[in-house]
Every structure is written in structure tokens, then in C-alpha cells.
Enzyme design. Structure first.
Site, PDB file in Angstrom:
ATOM      1  N   ARG A   1       0.818  -1.214   0.000  1.00 31.47           N
ATOM      2  CA  ARG A   1       0.000   0.000   0.000  1.00 31.47           C
ATOM      3  C   ARG A   1       0.854   1.267   0.000  1.00 31.47           C
ATOM      4  O   ARG A   1       0.379   2.365  -0.265  1.00 31.47           O
ATOM      5  CB  ARG A   1      -0.978  -0.033   1.190  1.00 31.47           C
TER       6      ARG A   1
ATOM      7  N   TYR B   1     -17.958  13.358 -16.802  1.00 35.06           N
ATOM      8  CA  TYR B   1     -18.346  11.951 -16.715  1.00 35.06           C
ATOM      9  C   TYR B   1     -19.435  11.815 -15.643  1.00 35.06           C
ATOM     10  O   TYR B   1     -19.345  12.439 -14.584  1.00 35.06           O
ATOM     11  CB  TYR B   1     -17.108  11.122 -16.381  1.00 35.06           C
TER      12      TYR B   1
ATOM     13  N   ASP C   1      -9.626  16.480 -16.663  1.00 39.20           N
ATOM     14  CA  ASP C   1      -9.799  15.063 -16.970  1.00 39.20           C
ATOM     15  C   ASP C   1      -9.442  14.881 -18.446  1.00 39.20           C
ATOM     16  O   ASP C   1     -10.152  15.352 -19.329  1.00 39.20           O
ATOM     17  CB  ASP C   1     -11.244  14.646 -16.673  1.00 39.20           C
TER      18      ASP C   1
ATOM     19  N   LYS D   1      -9.646   3.305 -19.738  1.00 43.76           N
ATOM     20  CA  LYS D   1     -10.056   3.586 -21.104  1.00 43.76           C
ATOM     21  C   LYS D   1      -8.855   3.460 -22.055  1.00 43.76           C
ATOM     22  O   LYS D   1      -8.361   2.369 -22.247  1.00 43.76           O
ATOM     23  CB  LYS D   1     -10.720   4.960 -21.158  1.00 43.76           C
TER      24      LYS D   1
END
Ligand code: PLP
Length: 406
Positions: A81, A135, A200, A225
Site C-alpha cells: 500500500r 463523466y 480530466d 479507457k
């Protein structure tokens, strides 16, 4: 200490880093410069969640350093992590492609945006100024205030007036999902003053647009994407300066939205073909735009000035019938894969946005969004052609359609 497994943080790595190179070259070499020295060609996948260390005093010092500024750990990793060498390769490569100092990867695009909001609100800067459309889930996260933020929606010209003393972030998408509306990033960055601008860049990718060079301090991707590019990996990433990257790593460490190393590997591999994929799909998209624009069954085509492989269009007939009729094209949400996808934003990607807000942002009920892939353009057109015919023959009368869509 020689630490070839942590390419983003080693000074040895910096020493061998050559002068700036073209994007296509960076796409296949960035984040991999140490491999030949190690006698490797493909990057190794490090699946360890933890790492042995016999020197716990040294570990204490390294963890103190991370707590102070969030810089990537020098030397061997400690715990998954806190950072992973395979993921670090992807981060190094993406930062190079976007022209930023650093990049921080997350489990999804939404995890990346959440981390940005948490970093800002931790400083008491909970107000966000944003431009629609975004989005659908980004819109929802801001509108619902799920992370305690408060949003003011405005148009680009209204940004300067919308800023408040507690504004921590300005957010835009360009080209925007799903209308492909563009904003002048330089002008918007100017209007932000000292407030960080987040762009974005999922739709444009660094192949078509590098927002950091136009004044954005944070560049966000749904790496699910185009960066992954094959519809088989979910990820998000924020490219930014090292100061913000440190804060993002601290939030990632504390909240746990880490990227899996296998996903990091797939993304690094995806980046290597990104310029070729985006250029090829964009050429096909431009040809489909020409055919759709000339087609009487199509009311309006949306295609951004910077180009790209996303095309949106409004049909005169029934959009649901078009979705139901495609055979080669996949009727599915998401985008940026090697195959062509089509979806109805008002039903899926932007369903979670209030209908009035959605329509106000230009996301009409007859709008279809298509992510053009790498198939042959004539094969794609013949599928679209027969699907548009179905849309025409199955269209109910206008009043009926309106009721059906409300
Ligand atoms: C898909 C998408 C997101 C969200 O990314 P996930 O990886 O699905 O969490 C954010 N912004 C844009 C523009 C998107 O298309």
C-alpha cells in the site's frame, strides 16, 4: 544503494535518463530504462505485498520521511500500500507522457478523483468549481457531496467569479464526456488564479493534448479507457507536480485505493501502443464523422476540433433501437478499447445525473456515444448503416418517444 526495481525514485535512473524524446519513443521506453542493465526485456511483475528488512531502525526513518512529504520511498519497498515497483514503472511512464514531474496511480478513475478531493478538503478547501458536462459519476460524486465537498457548477466564462476563499479545485473535462465539448484550457487555467485546475484528459490522452503544458496542475485519467486500451484493466491515475503527488500518495496509503501490480503491468504495456492506437482509431473516427454528417438519419454529429476516436451523434429515430441493432459494434458502456463500443449516455454513463442537469449540459435523449476502435472503417460503417435503419423503422412517433425517454 542500487535500486533498479524502483525506477521512479533512483538517482541512478535519473543519471541514465536521456534528453527529452518524442512521445512515440517515450511510450515504449519510459519506465523501462533500467531493464537492459538488469538483463531483462519485459518489465518484471512484482506481486509481493510485503518485503523483508532486517534493519527496522532504517525502516522507521523511511516511514517518517513518507509521513512528512509523501515522497516515494528510497530503497526497497516496504508494503504494497506504500508503493509497488511495477506500478511505479507505469507512473513514471505516464508522467513522462503528460510532461509532469510525477504521477500517482489508483484502483480506478473514481478512486483517483476521490483522492484529489480528499487532499484538498484535508486543507479545509472543500469547495469545488466545475464545468458540465463531466463523466456521469464524477458529476454525481460532486453533486451528492459524498466526500464532503460542495460544488458550484458554472461555464468556463464564470469560473473566476465562482471562486471563493475555500475553493480547493477547479475541474473540467475536455473533450467532455459525452458531448465532446471543448474548453480553452489556457483561458480556464488563467481564470483559476492560484486554485489548482484539474483536467480530466481521459478522452484526449496525452497523444492529442497535454493539459499540464497549458496550465493544469492536475491531469486525471480513467486509465481503464485508452491507457489500458484493451478493455481488461480498471485503473486511474493523476499526473501532477511532486508536491501534490506526495499528498496523493499519503491519501492512497491511508485510504487504500491502490492499483494492483498486474494492472500496472498491463497499463505499461498499453502505453507502448497508445500513440499508434489513438492515431489509427482517430483516422477511422474522422471518416465515420464525415459519413454520419452527410446522413439524413442523423440530426447532429459532435466531434472535437482536436480530433480523437470518440464520436457522439444524435439520431432522428429511436436511439434504443440503434443500440439494439448493432452486431459488429459492441453495445456497452466504457471506451478506449481496441474494439468499437456504443452506448446511450442518458440511459447508462450519465443516468445517475439528474435528468434536468443532464439535458442542461447538452446530454440529450437522442444522443449516442461511440468509441471507435481499430476495425476496418467500411465494416464499421455497414454495421452502423443497418443499425441506423432499424432506428428509423422502429422509431415511435415523436410524442411517444419523448414519453418513453422521460
Ligand atoms: C470512465 C471515466 C471516469 C471514471 O473512471 P473509472 O476508471 O471508471 O473509475 C472518469 N472520467 C472519465 C472522462 C471517464 O470516461
Amino acid at each position: 544503494m542500487d535500486t533498479p526495481f524502483n525506477p521512479a525514485s533512483t538517482s541512478a535512473y535519473d543519471a541514465v535518463r536521456p534528453a527529452p524524446r518524442a512521445l512515440a519513443t517515450e511510450a515504449v521506453h519510459a519506465g523501462r530504462e533500467d531493464l537492459a542493465r538488469q538483463g531483462l526485456h519485459a518489465p518484471p511483475i512484482d506481486l509481493s505485498t510485503t518485503y523483508p528488512s532486517y534493519d527496522s531502525r532504517a525502516e522507521a526513518a523511511r516511514i517518517d520521511a513518507f509521513a512528512a512529504d509523501g515522497a516515494e520511498l528510497d530503497g526497497p519497498p516496504v508494503y504494497g500500500r506504500l508503493g509497488n515497483p511495477t506500478v511505479a514503472r507505469f507512473e513514471t511512464a505516464l508522467a513522462r507522457l503528460e510532461g509532469t514531474e510525477s504521477a500517482v496511480a489508483f484502483a480506478s478513475g473514481m478512486a483517483a478523483l476521490s483522492a484529489v478531493l480528499l487532499v484538498r478538503s484535508a486543507l479545509g478547501l472543500r469547495h469545488v468549481v466545475a464545468v458540465r458536462p463531466l463523466y456521469g459519476c464524477s458529476d454525481h460524486l460532486l453533486t451528492a457531496g459524498l466526500l464532503g465537498s460542495e460544488v458550484t457548477w458554472t461555464d468556463p466564462a464564470g469560473i473566476a467569479d465562482a471562486l471563493r476563499p475555500d475553493t480547493g479545485l477547479v475541474m473540467v473535462e475536455s473533450p467532455a464526456n459525452p458531448t465532446l465539448a471543448e474548453v480553452d484550457l489556457r483561458a480556464v487555467a488563467h481564470a483559476c488564479g492560484s486554485v489548482p485546475l484539474l483536467v480530466d484528459n481521459t478522452f484526449a490522452t496525452p497523444v492529442l493534448q497535454r493539459p499540464a503544458g497549458q496550465g493544469a496542475r492536475l491531469v486525471l485519467h480513467s486509465a481503464t479507457k485508452y491507457l489500458g486500451g484493451h478493455g481488461d484493466v480498471m485503473a486511474g491515475v493523476v499526473a501532477c507536480d511532486e508536491e501534490l503527488a506526495g499528498r496523493l500518495r499519503q491519501v492512497r496509503f491511508a485510504t487504500g485505493g491502490v492499483l494492483h501490480p498486474l494492472a500496472g503491468y498491463l497499463l505499461l504495456r498499453g502505453l507502448s501502443t497508445l500513440p499508434v492506437r489513438v492515431r489509427a482509431a482517430s483516422a477511422t473516427a474522422a471518416e465515420l464523422v464525415a459519413r454520419l454528417t452527410a446522413d439524413p438519419r442523423v440530426a447532429r454529429v459532435h466531434y472535437p476540433r482536436i480530433g480523437g476516436a470518440m464520436v457522439s451523434f444524435e439520431v432522428h429515430g429511436d436511439p434504443h433501437a440503434v443500440i439494439g441493432a448493432v452486431r459488429l459494434i459492441t453495445p456497452a458502456v466504457s471506451l478506449g478499447s481496441v474494439d468499437t463500443l456504443i452506448q446511450h449516455p442518458a440511459s447508462i454513463s450519465h443516468r445517475i445525473v439528474d435528468a434536468a442537469d443532464r439535458r442542461g449540459a447538452g446530454v440529450g435523449d437522442r444522443l449516442l456515444r461511440m468509441s471507435v476502435g481499430l476495425e476496418d472503417v467500411d465494416d464499421l460503417w455497414s454495421d452502423l448503416d443497418q443499425a441506423l435503419d432499424r432506428g428509423r423503422t422502429q422509431a415511435p412517433d415523436v410524442k411517444g418517444l419523448h414519453e418513453a425517454l422521460n
